[in-house]
Motif scaffolding. Sequence first.
Motif, short mmCIF file in Angstrom:
data_model
loop_
_atom_site.label_atom_id
_atom_site.label_comp_id
_atom_site.label_asym_id
_atom_site.label_seq_id
_atom_site.Cartn_x
_atom_site.Cartn_y
_atom_site.Cartn_z
N MET A 1 0.84 -1.17 0.00
CA MET A 1 0.00 0.00 0.00
C MET A 1 0.90 1.24 0.00
N THR A 2 0.56 2.21 -0.82
CA THR A 2 1.34 3.44 -0.86
C THR A 2 0.97 4.35 0.31
N LEU A 3 1.77 5.38 0.53
CA LEU A 3 1.47 6.35 1.57
C LEU A 3 0.10 6.96 1.35
N GLY A 4 -0.18 7.35 0.11
CA GLY A 4 -1.47 7.96 -0.21
C GLY A 4 -2.63 7.02 0.07
N GLN A 5 -2.48 5.76 -0.29
CA GLN A 5 -3.54 4.78 -0.03
C GLN A 5 -3.74 4.59 1.46
N THR A 6 -2.66 4.61 2.22
CA THR A 6 -2.77 4.46 3.67
C THR A 6 -3.52 5.64 4.28
N ILE A 7 -3.18 6.85 3.85
CA ILE A 7 -3.87 8.04 4.36
C ILE A 7 -5.35 7.96 4.02
N SER A 8 -5.65 7.62 2.78
CA SER A 8 -7.04 7.52 2.34
C SER A 8 -7.81 6.47 3.14
N SER A 9 -7.17 5.31 3.34
CA SER A 9 -7.80 4.23 4.09
C SER A 9 -8.09 4.64 5.54
N LEU A 10 -7.12 5.29 6.17
CA LEU A 10 -7.31 5.74 7.55
C LEU A 10 -8.43 6.78 7.63
N ARG A 11 -8.47 7.68 6.66
CA ARG A 11 -9.51 8.71 6.63
C ARG A 11 -10.89 8.06 6.48
N GLU A 12 -10.99 7.12 5.54
CA GLU A 12 -12.27 6.47 5.30
C GLU A 12 -12.72 5.64 6.50
N ARG A 13 -11.78 5.00 7.19
CA ARG A 13 -12.13 4.24 8.40
C ARG A 13 -12.72 5.13 9.48
N ARG A 14 -12.29 6.38 9.50
CA ARG A 14 -12.83 7.34 10.47
C ARG A 14 -14.13 7.97 9.98
N GLY A 15 -14.52 7.63 8.74
CA GLY A 15 -15.76 8.19 8.19
C GLY A 15 -15.66 9.66 7.86
N LEU A 88 6.73 -6.84 1.29
CA LEU A 88 5.29 -6.58 1.29
C LEU A 88 4.79 -6.20 -0.10
N GLU A 89 5.56 -5.38 -0.82
CA GLU A 89 5.17 -4.98 -2.18
C GLU A 89 5.17 -6.18 -3.12
N ASP A 90 6.18 -7.04 -3.02
CA ASP A 90 6.27 -8.21 -3.88
C ASP A 90 5.10 -9.16 -3.68
N ASN A 91 4.55 -9.17 -2.47
CA ASN A 91 3.47 -10.10 -2.17
C ASN A 91 2.09 -9.43 -2.16
N ALA A 92 2.04 -8.15 -2.43
CA ALA A 92 0.76 -7.42 -2.39
C ALA A 92 -0.19 -7.89 -3.48
N ASN A 93 0.34 -8.28 -4.63
CA ASN A 93 -0.52 -8.69 -5.74
C ASN A 93 -1.21 -10.02 -5.48
N SER A 94 -0.73 -10.77 -4.49
CA SER A 94 -1.35 -12.06 -4.21
C SER A 94 -2.44 -11.92 -3.15
N MET A 95 -2.90 -10.70 -2.92
CA MET A 95 -3.89 -10.47 -1.88
C MET A 95 -5.31 -10.70 -2.39
N THR A 96 -5.52 -11.91 -2.85
CA THR A 96 -6.86 -12.36 -3.24
C THR A 96 -7.09 -13.71 -2.60
N PHE A 118 8.10 -11.87 8.57
CA PHE A 118 9.33 -11.26 8.06
C PHE A 118 10.30 -10.97 9.20
N TRP A 119 9.82 -10.28 10.26
CA TRP A 119 10.72 -9.91 11.34
C TRP A 119 11.21 -11.13 12.11
N LYS A 120 10.37 -12.14 12.25
CA LYS A 120 10.78 -13.35 12.96
C LYS A 120 11.91 -14.05 12.21
N ARG A 121 11.79 -14.13 10.90
CA ARG A 121 12.82 -14.82 10.11
C ARG A 121 14.04 -13.95 9.84
N HIS A 122 13.87 -12.65 9.93
CA HIS A 122 14.93 -11.71 9.59
C HIS A 122 15.77 -11.31 10.80
#
Length: 125
Positions: A1-15, A88-96, A118-122
Amino acid sequence: MTLGQTISSLRERRGLSQVQLAKKLNIGTSTLGMWETDKRKPNPDALVSLANYFDVSTDYLLGNTASGKGSAPEWATEQDKKDLRKFLEDNANSMTYGGEELTNEERQQLRVAMETIFWKRHKHD
């Protein structure tokens, strides 16, 4: 998710509309619109204001962590954070599932799980 998408999503969640959020942040509606479409990025002060308003970390807004309150482990380097973003970006397209797009909430839950793995293995030993 891009920064813009995150901002939009947070805004929409707040209605909130863009106009309402822009007023709360004391910015122009067009500025917020440009952030949400990734045409411009908030400056560091605005990023902190967004994080404070939504009660999330700046790392979350920037995609360095998938959990709103969480942040990268203290041992994580800048390269580790870049590696997480790429993972996360490489695996974002498999989010179905079953051929259907996941909801925003399901995507967020999946990103949190992926980040945890990721953090556990890294982890640096």
